[in-house]
Design a protein around this motif. Structure first.
Motif, PDB file in Angstrom:
ATOM      1  N   ARG A  34       0.846  -1.190   0.000  1.00 15.03           N
ATOM      2  CA  ARG A  34       0.000   0.000   0.000  1.00 15.03           C
ATOM      3  C   ARG A  34       0.885   1.243   0.000  1.00 15.03           C
ATOM      4  N   LEU A  40      -8.167   4.234  -2.234  1.00 14.61           N
ATOM      5  CA  LEU A  40      -9.084   4.647  -1.163  1.00 14.61           C
ATOM      6  C   LEU A  40      -8.809   6.097  -0.828  1.00 14.61           C
ATOM      7  N   GLU A  58      -4.117  -1.047  -7.933  1.00 18.41           N
ATOM      8  CA  GLU A  58      -5.249  -1.936  -8.192  1.00 18.41           C
ATOM      9  C   GLU A  58      -6.497  -1.406  -7.483  1.00 18.41           C
ATOM     10  N   GLN A  59      -6.269  -0.658  -6.395  1.00 16.90           N
ATOM     11  CA  GLN A  59      -7.360  -0.107  -5.596  1.00 16.90           C
ATOM     12  C   GLN A  59      -6.919   1.238  -5.030  1.00 16.90           C
ATOM     13  N   TYR A  92      -3.726   4.471 -12.320  1.00 21.79           N
ATOM     14  CA  TYR A  92      -4.857   3.668 -11.871  1.00 21.79           C
ATOM     15  C   TYR A  92      -5.891   3.621 -12.977  1.00 21.79           C
ATOM     16  N   THR A 133      -3.420   0.539  -3.205  1.00 23.38           N
ATOM     17  CA  THR A 133      -2.825  -0.795  -3.127  1.00 23.38           C
ATOM     18  C   THR A 133      -2.422  -1.216  -4.532  1.00 23.38           C
TER      19      THR A 133
END
Length: 160
Positions: free
Chosen positions: A60, A125, A122-123, A94, A111
Motif C-alpha cells: 500500500r 481509497l 489496483e485499488q 490507476y 494498493t
C-alpha cells in the motif's frame, strides 16, 4: 503399555500434528495477503526493500495527492497522479473509477505494485472528510519528517 493407552496416545499425537499443520497453513495464507504501507520517501529511498522497488511485492502506498498532478486521458478510465509525503513524490497510474472523495491535496491510500518508476494501483481509497488523514499515513509522514528535522507536516491534519 496397554492398548487403550496406546490408542489414546496416538489420538493425542494426531491431534497435535493436525493443529500444527492447520496453524502453519493459516500463517502462510495470511502472510500472502499482507500488504504493508509505505510512503513515497520510503520507496524511493530504498528503505521499503528491494522486493517493493522491483515490483515483486504488493503493498500500500500512502500520502497526499499532489496538487496539479491529476490527469485523465480523454475517453479512458486511466488516471494518473502523484502521491507525496512532503519529502518525495511518486507517480501513480490507476485504471478504474476513482472514489467520489478523491481529489488533489487530500489523503489517499492505494494498493498495488511498482512497474518501473510508476506505482500501478489496483485499488484507491480516499479520506472521508477534509480533516482526516489515515492514522498509518499520518504516523509514517510524521516519522519521515522527524528524521529530516522538519517536524510533522502541516497539511497532514490530525490523525484520528
Amino acid at each position: 503399555m496397554n492398548p487403550v493407552r496406546r490408542r489414546r496416545l496416538w489420538f493425542v499425537v494426531a491431534l497435535v500434528a493436525a493443529g500444527a499443520l492447520s496453524a502453519t497453513l493459516i500463517a502462510f495464507a495470511l502472510q500472502r495477503n499482507v500488504a504493508y504501507l509505505y510512503t513515497p520517501n520510503e520507496i524511493l529511498g530504498g528503505s521499503a526493500g528491494p522486493a517493493v522497488a522491483s515490483g515483486e511485492a504488493r503493498f500500500r502506498l500512502g500520502g497526499m495527492v499532489a496538487g496539479g498532478s491529476f490527469a485523465r486521458e480523454a475517453g479512458s478510465m486511466e488516471a494518473r497522479f502523484r502521491v507525496t509525503d512532503g519529502d518525495a513524490e511518486l507517480p501513480v497510474s490507476y485504471t478504474g473509477i476513482l472514489p467520489d472523495l478523491f481529489r488533489e491535496n487530500q489523503a489517499v491510500v492505494a494498493t498495488g505494485r511498482m512497474v518501473g518508476d510508476t506505482f500501478v494501483a489496483e485499488q484507491v481509497l480516499a479520506k472521508h472528510d477534509e480533516t482526516y488523514v489515515p492514522k498509518e499515513v499520518a504516523d509514517k509522514m510524521g516519522l519521515a519528517h522527524e528524521k529530516h528535522g522538519v517536524g510533522t507536516p502541516a497539511d497532514a491534519g490530525p490523525a484520528q
